[in-house]
Enzyme design. Structure first.
Site, short mmCIF file in Angstrom:
data_model
loop_
_atom_site.label_atom_id
_atom_site.label_comp_id
_atom_site.label_asym_id
_atom_site.label_seq_id
_atom_site.Cartn_x
_atom_site.Cartn_y
_atom_site.Cartn_z
N SER A 268 -1.05 0.41 -1.94
CA SER A 268 -0.56 0.28 -2.60
C SER A 268 -0.42 -1.52 -2.98
O SER A 268 -1.13 -1.61 -3.79
CB SER A 268 1.01 1.68 -2.28
OG SER A 268 1.36 1.31 -3.76
N HIS A 409 -1.04 9.66 -2.14
CA HIS A 409 -0.84 8.48 -2.44
C HIS A 409 -0.08 7.99 -0.97
O HIS A 409 0.97 8.36 -0.73
CB HIS A 409 -0.29 7.53 -3.48
CG HIS A 409 0.66 6.28 -3.30
ND1 HIS A 409 -0.68 5.62 -4.31
CD2 HIS A 409 1.02 5.39 -3.22
CE1 HIS A 409 -0.74 4.25 -3.92
NE2 HIS A 409 1.07 4.52 -3.65
C1 GTR Z 1 4.12 1.92 -7.94
C2 GTR Z 1 2.89 0.94 -8.90
C3 GTR Z 1 1.11 1.17 -8.97
C4 GTR Z 1 2.25 1.37 -6.91
C5 GTR Z 1 2.72 1.47 -6.41
C6 GTR Z 1 3.20 1.27 -4.82
O1 GTR Z 1 5.03 2.47 -8.77
O2 GTR Z 1 3.00 1.98 -10.37
O3 GTR Z 1 1.17 0.33 -9.25
O4 GTR Z 1 1.62 -0.39 -6.09
O5 GTR Z 1 3.99 1.33 -7.18
O6 GTR Z 1 3.44 0.20 -4.84
O7 GTR Z 1 3.59 2.22 -3.90
#
Ligand code: GTR
Length: 431
Positions: A268, A409
């Protein structure tokens, strides 16, 4: 978990929507409809800024690579300082028979200006006992402190600022958070496969909030130490990436580690960080981007999921100040993210997506990997080896690996299995 990691602005909206189930996880205004992606044209990675073509590998390595790197510094992540001259590392804890004898463990405090009171961060290192020396390694930053990657009671509990969440009270870690991120760090499996694992808490380098720089390396080292940042001075992602290079400096001095076979990995926002670290620091032998999305592996010009406007609104501190100027005008950016991936060539690169992680734009990540291929070919390597995006859970790739895992995610055991296999193919036998 995602709600904890995401945290601010759009992140909260995403977390709330995710709580209602993946199908509902569409923040207002975000496009999740493939049919609504407007046409776009990517910058040609094999053309110099003055329009001249890049004709051969010498053109790329001699001039174009540096030009692309400078563009990412000037417009996206900001310029970082070099290694600090007086760094010292102090082994604060070591056990040659950790995890029941599976590994040796060391915890190393890196004093970035050589003093106990200056900026510092802590590296946790496990080296497999059974593997022949020197061993290859994975290095990645973690979200919640080193003590979250494994329940091992000897890992020092982080004292640094933490985002509120399970096992965190008043922005400090408690014993309850020990091992909380273990599902993202299959430590025993990594060690069994003959790899060392090194990790550090990203908040040691800079706490992840807009004022975090005041308590991080950017207020003590480099151009922003005066408190004023130029439009192209480093942002937080660059500071975290810089920390990865400093951790590699430490590994390079460790006789048990083969510094020529260190893979940098991140999930992420830390996947964006791993990519920027690997792009700049060619000592990293392999680069792994797990669900890095916008500002990572996903194309900025493709209007799907998170946009430049969303990311610079929710996370103004991640990028250099100039990047904000491209909110809503991605076509004006002199680079796109396929060129970041191309900076890793000819080294092995793995890009991974997750099928329900539409915010990160899985297809945009695949297409960026595809568009990085011409540079791999120029350097005599095959890229993905496929033209079409594979179905979920069907990993593909030659020197660029790719998969879209079914699910949300996250960095999972499945993802790690693919990275370990990819590392076996590319980092062994010793180069
Ligand atoms: C989110 C962001 C993403 C991603 C994520 C993370 O809110 O919008 O770009 O990086 O965080 O790091 O879990």
């Amino acid at each position: 978990m995602r709600g904890v990691i995401r945290g601010l602005g759009y992140g909260l909206v995403v977390a709330a929507a995710l709580a209602a189930g993946p199908a509902a996880a569409q923040p207002p205004g975000a496009n999740y409809d493939e049919a609504k992606v407007p046409a776009y044209t990517l910058p040609d990675v094999l053309r110099f800024a003055d329009g001249a073509p890049v004709r051969d590998a010498a053109d790329w390595t001699g001039r174009r690579r540096a030009e692309v790197l400078r563009l990412f510094e000037a417009h996206v992540y900001g310029r970082s300082p070099g290694p600090p001259p007086a760094t010292q590392s102090v082994v604060v804890e070591a056990d040659p028979r950790a995890l029941g004898g599976l590994a040796s463990r060391r915890q190393v405090r890196v004093l970035l200006d050589g003093t106990e009171t200056g900026p510092s961060f802590e590296v946790l290192l496990y080296v497999p006992s059974a593997a022949p020396r020197p061993v290859p390694a994975f290095l990645g930053l973690n979200f919640g402190g080193n003590h979250t990657v494994h329940p091992d009671p000897a890992i020092r509990l982080s004292k640094a600022w933490m985002r509120e969440g399970p096992g965190v009270a008043d922005h400090r870690a408690t014993e309850a958070s020990r091992g909380a991120a273990a599902s993202s760090w299959p430590v025993e499996r990594i060690l069994d496969r003959g790899y060392a694992l090194a990790t550090a808490y990203y908040g040691d380098l800079e706490p992840d909030h807009p004022d975090g720089w005041k308590d991080g390396v950017r207020s003590r080292i480099g151009p922003g130490a005066s408190g004023r940042f130029a439009p192209d001075d480093w942002g937080a992602i660059a500071a975290w990436a810089w920390g990865l290079s400093r951790a590699l400096d430490v590994l390079a001095k460790d006789p048990d580690i083969d510094a020529r076979r260190v893979a940098v990995i991140g999930h992420s926002r830390l996947g964006k960080t791993a990519l920027w670290a690997g792009a700049q620091d060619e000592r990293f032998a392999m680069v792994v981007s797990n669900d890095s999305g916008e500002g990572g592996a996903a194309l900025a010009r493709r209007r799907f999921g998170e946009t430049t406007e969303a990311i610079t609104t929710s996370f103004p501190h991640w990028f250099c100040a100039r990047f904000r100027e491209y909110a809503g005008r991605e076509d004006a950016l002199p680079v796109d993210q396929h060129e970041l991936l191309a900076l890793v060539a000819p080294r092995p690169l793995y890009v991974a997506s997750a099928s329900e992680d539409l915010w990160a734009d899985p297809r945009g990540e695949f297409l960026a990997a595809k568009a990085a291929e011409p540079v791999y070919r120029l350097r005599g390597r095959e890229g993905l080896g496929v033209d079409a995006m594979p179905v979920p859970d069907r990993p593909v790739g030659k020197t660029i690996g790719y998969h879209v895992r079914r699910g949300e995610h996250a960095l999972t055991a499945y993802d790690w299995e693919q990275y370990l296999g990819f590392a076996d193919r590319h980092l062994r036998p010793r180069p």
